[in-house]
Design a protein around this motif. Structure first.
Motif, PDB file in Angstrom:
ATOM      1  N   TRP A 224      46.667  50.206  38.210  1.00  0.00           N
ATOM      2  CA  TRP A 224      46.685  50.122  39.671  1.00  0.00           C
ATOM      3  C   TRP A 224      45.357  49.524  40.099  1.00  0.00           C
ATOM      4  N   ASN A 225      45.380  48.303  40.616  1.00  0.00           N
ATOM      5  CA  ASN A 225      44.149  47.603  40.940  1.00  0.00           C
ATOM      6  C   ASN A 225      44.354  46.772  42.204  1.00  0.00           C
ATOM      7  N   ASP A 226      43.339  46.755  43.055  1.00  0.00           N
ATOM      8  CA  ASP A 226      43.406  45.956  44.290  1.00  0.00           C
ATOM      9  C   ASP A 226      44.686  46.243  45.071  1.00  0.00           C
ATOM     10  N   GLU A 227      45.063  47.538  45.122  1.00  0.00           N
ATOM     11  CA  GLU A 227      46.206  48.015  45.899  1.00  0.00           C
ATOM     12  C   GLU A 227      47.557  47.540  45.362  1.00  0.00           C
ATOM     13  N   ASN A 228      47.586  47.070  44.118  1.00  0.00           N
ATOM     14  CA  ASN A 228      48.837  46.642  43.514  1.00  0.00           C
ATOM     15  C   ASN A 228      48.982  47.254  42.123  1.00  0.00           C
ATOM     16  N   TYR A 229      50.230  47.356  41.665  1.00  0.00           N
ATOM     17  CA  TYR A 229      50.526  47.825  40.319  1.00  0.00           C
ATOM     18  C   TYR A 229      50.650  46.608  39.409  1.00  0.00           C
ATOM     19  N   TYR A 230      50.035  46.688  38.231  1.00  0.00           N
ATOM     20  CA  TYR A 230      50.102  45.597  37.261  1.00  0.00           C
ATOM     21  C   TYR A 230      50.582  46.113  35.914  1.00  0.00           C
ATOM     22  N   LEU A 231      51.412  45.315  35.251  1.00  0.00           N
ATOM     23  CA  LEU A 231      51.786  45.564  33.870  1.00  0.00           C
ATOM     24  C   LEU A 231      50.784  44.842  32.979  1.00  0.00           C
ATOM     25  N   ILE A 232      50.234  45.550  32.010  1.00  0.00           N
ATOM     26  CA  ILE A 232      49.412  44.930  30.972  1.00  0.00           C
ATOM     27  C   ILE A 232      50.302  44.819  29.750  1.00  0.00           C
ATOM     28  N   GLY A 233      50.571  43.585  29.304  1.00  0.00           N
ATOM     29  CA  GLY A 233      51.487  43.396  28.191  1.00  0.00           C
ATOM     30  C   GLY A 233      51.039  42.284  27.265  1.00  0.00           C
ATOM     31  N   TYR A 234      51.622  42.286  26.082  1.00  0.00           N
ATOM     32  CA  TYR A 234      51.286  41.288  25.068  1.00  0.00           C
ATOM     33  C   TYR A 234      52.331  40.185  25.066  1.00  0.00           C
ATOM     34  N   ASP A 235      51.847  38.952  25.193  1.00  0.00           N
ATOM     35  CA  ASP A 235      52.694  37.766  25.148  1.00  0.00           C
ATOM     36  C   ASP A 235      52.572  37.173  23.749  1.00  0.00           C
ATOM     37  N   ALA A 236      53.618  37.341  22.942  1.00  0.00           N
ATOM     38  CA  ALA A 236      53.550  36.883  21.551  1.00  0.00           C
ATOM     39  C   ALA A 236      53.417  35.363  21.466  1.00  0.00           C
TER      40      ALA A 236
ATOM     41  N   PHE B 145      41.524  47.101  23.497  1.00  0.00           N
ATOM     42  CA  PHE B 145      41.528  46.644  24.895  1.00  0.00           C
ATOM     43  C   PHE B 145      41.027  47.755  25.805  1.00  0.00           C
ATOM     44  N   ASP B 146      40.028  47.456  26.626  1.00  0.00           N
ATOM     45  CA  ASP B 146      39.456  48.415  27.567  1.00  0.00           C
ATOM     46  C   ASP B 146      39.941  48.051  28.972  1.00  0.00           C
ATOM     47  N   ILE B 147      40.908  48.821  29.492  1.00  0.00           N
ATOM     48  CA  ILE B 147      41.500  48.487  30.795  1.00  0.00           C
ATOM     49  C   ILE B 147      40.457  48.539  31.906  1.00  0.00           C
ATOM     50  N   ALA B 148      39.584  49.567  31.864  1.00  0.00           N
ATOM     51  CA  ALA B 148      38.573  49.694  32.923  1.00  0.00           C
ATOM     52  C   ALA B 148      37.648  48.486  32.944  1.00  0.00           C
TER      53      ALA B 148
ATOM     54  N   ASN C 293      37.336  45.557  35.903  1.00  0.00           N
ATOM     55  CA  ASN C 293      36.030  45.350  36.545  1.00  0.00           C
ATOM     56  C   ASN C 293      35.597  43.899  36.516  1.00  0.00           C
ATOM     57  N   LYS C 294      35.895  43.219  35.415  1.00  0.00           N
ATOM     58  CA  LYS C 294      35.414  41.835  35.286  1.00  0.00           C
ATOM     59  C   LYS C 294      36.419  40.816  35.822  1.00  0.00           C
ATOM     60  N   THR C 295      37.669  41.274  36.108  1.00  0.00           N
ATOM     61  CA  THR C 295      38.708  40.377  36.604  1.00  0.00           C
ATOM     62  C   THR C 295      38.848  40.554  38.106  1.00  0.00           C
TER      63      THR C 295
ATOM     64  N   ILE D  10      23.166  47.275  46.462  1.00  0.00           N
ATOM     65  CA  ILE D  10      23.314  48.069  45.240  1.00  0.00           C
ATOM     66  C   ILE D  10      24.637  48.839  45.232  1.00  0.00           C
ATOM     67  N   GLY D  11      25.053  49.355  46.378  1.00  0.00           N
ATOM     68  CA  GLY D  11      26.318  50.084  46.454  1.00  0.00           C
ATOM     69  C   GLY D  11      27.495  49.185  46.149  1.00  0.00           C
ATOM     70  N   VAL D  12      27.466  47.949  46.656  1.00  0.00           N
ATOM     71  CA  VAL D  12      28.533  46.985  46.403  1.00  0.00           C
ATOM     72  C   VAL D  12      28.634  46.687  44.911  1.00  0.00           C
ATOM     73  N   VAL D  13      27.483  46.531  44.276  1.00  0.00           N
ATOM     74  CA  VAL D  13      27.441  46.203  42.844  1.00  0.00           C
ATOM     75  C   VAL D  13      27.986  47.355  42.002  1.00  0.00           C
ATOM     76  N   ILE D  14      27.562  48.573  42.311  1.00  0.00           N
ATOM     77  CA  ILE D  14      28.031  49.730  41.540  1.00  0.00           C
ATOM     78  C   ILE D  14      29.523  49.963  41.764  1.00  0.00           C
ATOM     79  N   ASP D  15      29.992  49.778  43.004  1.00  0.00           N
ATOM     80  CA  ASP D  15      31.419  49.917  43.280  1.00  0.00           C
ATOM     81  C   ASP D  15      32.242  48.902  42.488  1.00  0.00           C
ATOM     82  N   ARG D  16      31.688  47.712  42.327  1.00  0.00           N
ATOM     83  CA  ARG D  16      32.411  46.638  41.650  1.00  0.00           C
ATOM     84  C   ARG D  16      32.341  46.750  40.126  1.00  0.00           C
ATOM     85  N   PHE D  17      31.132  47.022  39.592  1.00  0.00           N
ATOM     86  CA  PHE D  17      30.930  46.954  38.145  1.00  0.00           C
ATOM     87  C   PHE D  17      30.684  48.304  37.468  1.00  0.00           C
ATOM     88  N   GLY D  18      30.431  49.361  38.248  1.00  0.00           N
ATOM     89  CA  GLY D  18      30.230  50.679  37.660  1.00  0.00           C
ATOM     90  C   GLY D  18      28.769  51.068  37.512  1.00  0.00           C
TER      91      GLY D  18
END
Length: 336
Positions: A188-200, A232-235, A239-241, A261-269
């Motif tokens: 669940w990211n940016d107010e949307n649900y996403y499937l993380i899947g492998y494309d062979a 694969f690290d979803i978090a 964060n980077k996408t 600084i708050g914007v940066v921590i909210d975005r990247f942790g």
């Protein structure tokens, strides 16, 4: 006088009354309970009410007996959910873009059943969120459950991936060609649900908006890509996408005014590598997916942020800004 057919349901109706009509601020005495049971053609006496409530309490229900200046009576104490917990759940349901308005109303009505009718009005007052854009895809509610099933059964799925047209219709991409993907997780990211899947076919992990997935089907094929997903690290990925748009992954250097600084921590942790520079500024080094969405995020921070490396990414960002400036100077879009 013969007993009514509802008499055997007396305990259940008594429980229903206590759940729906009582709470810490609203209680009913034995006479009121007798009167309410009579509406369902159930006869009762004071002594039987005392005995029935004792049985419910022995079974585990928290029914409180009140005696004060205002009178005496009974109310349902602790419930499956406390009112503040339900308020939080209602807010999440209503604010979620991927749940349609109709499904939001249905879910909230179900949540209201966990409190008394009086307390339910407090949940109703929280329902409206101004300007909230909700998906119109009713199937997403079931798509999520379908994907979970595929993950549990270790099977690949096939689906059509949809896109909007200018006449506001969702139509299949690639002429209706079906995507075949090994589902591994939901994010669940940016107010949307996403499937993380492998494309062979592409030999890589990809993500797909669940509300844009149509006619999902389970296949007989076992999932692939387990080794890729294991590392694969979803978090870190989310964060980077930016906006869940992919791009070339790079470690970039960024400088910011201290006020961001708050914007940066909210975005990247919180674990982001932060280094203080001159008074009032700091620098970070992070991995990001370099894309137009990343550049757009950076541009939105204005003159309080600066991309400083690597040089090729800096040049790419300068070109991005030049193209935007050119659009306003010439007043037309570039040809694709």
């Amino acid at each position: 006088m013969p007993k009514s057919s509802n008499q055997k349901l007396k305990l259940l109706y008594l429980l229903k009354i206590l759940r729906e009509e009582t709470d810490e601020e609203h209680f009913l005495n034995s006479q009121q309970l007798i009167e309410r049971l009579a509406r369902w053609d159930i006869s009762a006496e004071r002594k039987s009410i005392y005995d029935d409530i004792a049985r419910l309490m022995d079974f585990g229900y928290d029914i409180v007996h009140v005696k004060n200046k205002a009178g005496s009576g009974y109310y349902m104490g602790s419930r499956e959910f406390e009112l503040p917990e339900l308020k939080l759940l209602v807010d999440v349901v209503q604010a979620s873009r991927f749940i349609t308005q109709r499904k939001s109303r249905e879910l909230i009505q179900k949540l209201e059943q966990f409190v008394s009718a009086k307390e339910a009005t407090q949940l109703q007052r929280q329902v409206y969120v101004a300007g909230r854009v909700k998906t119109e895809n009713e199937s997403i509610y079931y798509n999520v459950d379908f994907i979970h099933r595929a993950i549990q059964e270790n099977r690949q799925i096939s689906f059509q991936y949809m896109e909007w047209t200018l006449d506001r219709r969702l139509v299949p991409r690639k002429g209706g060609e079906r995507y075949v993907i090994s589902p591994w997780a939901l994010s669940w990211n940016d107010e949307n649900y996403y499937l993380i899947g492998y494309d062979a076919a592409a030999d890589q992990l990809k993500h797909y908006r669940v509300d844009k997935m149509g006619s999902i089907q389970l296949t007989a094929l076992e999932r692939e890509g387990g080794s890729a997903f294991k590392s694969f690290d979803i978090a870190a990925y989310t964060n980077k996408t930016f906006g869940m748009y992919g791009g070339k992954e790079e470690t970039v250097s960024l400088e910011f005014a201290d006020r961001l600084i708050g914007v940066v921590i909210d975005r990247f942790g919180k674990e982001t590598d932060i280094r203080r520079l001159a008074e009032g500024t700091f620098r970070i080094r992070v991995k990001v997916a370099v894309s137009g969405q990343f550049f757009g995020w950076l541009t939105g921070l204005g003159i309080q942020a600066r991309l400083t490396g690597p040089p090729d990414v800096v040049e790419e960002y300068k070109e991005y800004l030049k193209k935007i400036n050119k659009l306003y100077e010439e007043g037309r879009f570039e040809e694709a």
